[in-house]
Design an enzyme around this catalytic site. Structure first.
Site, PDB file in Angstrom:
ATOM      1  N   HIS A   1       0.783   5.087   1.230  1.00 49.35           N
ATOM      2  CA  HIS A   1       0.095   6.108   2.020  1.00 49.35           C
ATOM      3  C   HIS A   1       0.112   7.414   1.235  1.00 49.35           C
ATOM      4  O   HIS A   1       1.181   7.862   0.789  1.00 49.35           O
ATOM      5  CB  HIS A   1       0.820   6.358   3.346  1.00 49.35           C
ATOM      6  CG  HIS A   1       0.747   5.243   4.322  1.00 49.35           C
ATOM      7  ND1 HIS A   1      -0.185   5.206   5.333  1.00 49.35           N
ATOM      8  CD2 HIS A   1       1.493   4.116   4.453  1.00 49.35           C
ATOM      9  CE1 HIS A   1      -0.006   4.109   6.050  1.00 49.35           C
ATOM     10  NE2 HIS A   1       1.009   3.428   5.549  1.00 49.35           N
TER      11      HIS A   1
ATOM     12  N   HIS B   1       0.841  -1.202   0.000  1.00 47.93           N
ATOM     13  CA  HIS B   1       0.000   0.000   0.000  1.00 47.93           C
ATOM     14  C   HIS B   1       0.869   1.243   0.000  1.00 47.93           C
ATOM     15  O   HIS B   1       1.940   1.275   0.594  1.00 47.93           O
ATOM     16  CB  HIS B   1      -0.953   0.020   1.197  1.00 47.93           C
ATOM     17  CG  HIS B   1      -0.284  -0.200   2.517  1.00 47.93           C
ATOM     18  ND1 HIS B   1       0.073  -1.448   2.960  1.00 47.93           N
ATOM     19  CD2 HIS B   1       0.087   0.669   3.490  1.00 47.93           C
ATOM     20  CE1 HIS B   1       0.627  -1.349   4.154  1.00 47.93           C
ATOM     21  NE2 HIS B   1       0.672  -0.076   4.495  1.00 47.93           N
TER      22      HIS B   1
HETATM   23  P1  AMP Z   1       1.490   0.437   7.482  1.00 49.41           P
HETATM   24  O1  AMP Z   1       1.730   0.583   8.955  1.00 49.41           O
HETATM   25  O2  AMP Z   1       2.395   1.255   6.621  1.00 49.41           O
HETATM   26  O3  AMP Z   1       1.481  -1.027   7.106  1.00 49.41           O
HETATM   27  O4  AMP Z   1       0.048   1.029   7.219  1.00 49.41           O
HETATM   28  C1  AMP Z   1      -1.133   0.307   7.413  1.00 49.41           C
HETATM   29  C2  AMP Z   1      -2.225   1.323   7.504  1.00 49.41           C
HETATM   30  O5  AMP Z   1      -3.445   0.651   7.294  1.00 49.41           O
HETATM   31  C3  AMP Z   1      -2.324   2.031   8.860  1.00 49.41           C
HETATM   32  O6  AMP Z   1      -2.166   3.434   8.664  1.00 49.41           O
HETATM   33  C4  AMP Z   1      -3.727   1.668   9.346  1.00 49.41           C
HETATM   34  O7  AMP Z   1      -4.366   2.735  10.006  1.00 49.41           O
HETATM   35  C5  AMP Z   1      -4.432   1.290   8.071  1.00 49.41           C
HETATM   36  N1  AMP Z   1      -5.524   0.341   8.220  1.00 49.41           N
HETATM   37  C6  AMP Z   1      -5.490  -0.858   8.859  1.00 49.41           C
HETATM   38  N2  AMP Z   1      -6.692  -1.470   8.758  1.00 49.41           N
HETATM   39  C7  AMP Z   1      -7.493  -0.636   8.033  1.00 49.41           C
HETATM   40  C8  AMP Z   1      -8.837  -0.701   7.578  1.00 49.41           C
HETATM   41  N3  AMP Z   1      -9.629  -1.752   7.874  1.00 49.41           N
HETATM   42  N4  AMP Z   1      -9.335   0.325   6.867  1.00 49.41           N
HETATM   43  C9  AMP Z   1      -8.550   1.394   6.566  1.00 49.41           C
HETATM   44  N5  AMP Z   1      -7.266   1.509   6.959  1.00 49.41           N
HETATM   45  C10 AMP Z   1      -6.738   0.516   7.683  1.00 49.41           C
END
Ligand code: AMP
Ligand code: ZN
Length: 142
Positions: free
Chosen positions: A104, A102
């Site tokens: 950001h 993903h």
């Molecule tokens: P990372 O820490 O770079 O892997 O980012 C993962 C991101 O996914 C975090 O910023 C979380 O807040 C976000 N996240 C996790 N679960 C969900 C969800 N169900 N819907 C939207 N965002 C999510």
């Protein structure tokens, strides 16, 4: 298409877990981050499950980049941040918490003190209704 039944983002792609969807095309999906660092913080993913940059297919990376650039412009226009980072983590040491590739799209404010690895604080910054309202503003520009 690769999918992992235990992956939260694959569940979002499948529609079995809800999200505030911003945009989708055949290969990618953009939706609001549920724990936003700032208003407008959202994520862009390939619909196929690739854990990280080491394993993603080049064309999936390219598709995610194309969508991220499009979404970033809508976030800039709707939220009017002082700046914006595209951030992508690979591995626990880099702060990756969801093992589905993903990007950001992270709006920034001057002197906001946000480090590359921020601490998620659920509900701290924006409430669900605020996320929904901001999502509608961004979506209108996509
Ligand atoms: P990372 O820490 O770079 O892997 O980012 C993962 C991101 O996914 C975090 O910023 C979380 O807040 C976000 N996240 C996790 N679960 C969900 C969800 N169900 N819907 C939207 N965002 C999510
Ligand atoms: Zn996945």
């Amino acid at each position: 298409m690769f999918t992992d039944p235990d992956c939260i983002f694959c569940k979002i792609v499948a529609g079995t877990v809800p999200c505030f969807k911003l945009f989708e095309d055949g290969d990618t999906l953009a939706f609001m981050d549920i724990n936003p660092v700032h208003d407008g913080h959202c994520l862009v993913i390939p619909k196929a499950h690739y854990p990280n940059v080491f394993e993603i297919a080049p064309e999936a990376f390219a598709a995610a980049a194309r969508t991220a650039a499009r979404v970033a412009k809508a976030v800039k226009e709707s939220v009017k941040p002082d700046g914006l980072n595209l951030i992508q983590a690979n591995g626990v040491g880099a702060g990756q918490s969801v093992e589905h590739f993903h990007l950001h799209v992270l709006p920034r404010r001057l002197n906001d003190g946000v480090a590359i690895n921020w601490d998620p604080k659920p509900g701290d910054h924006a409430h669900i209704a605020e996320i929904a309202e901001i999502a509608a503003r961004i979506r209108a520009l996509l």
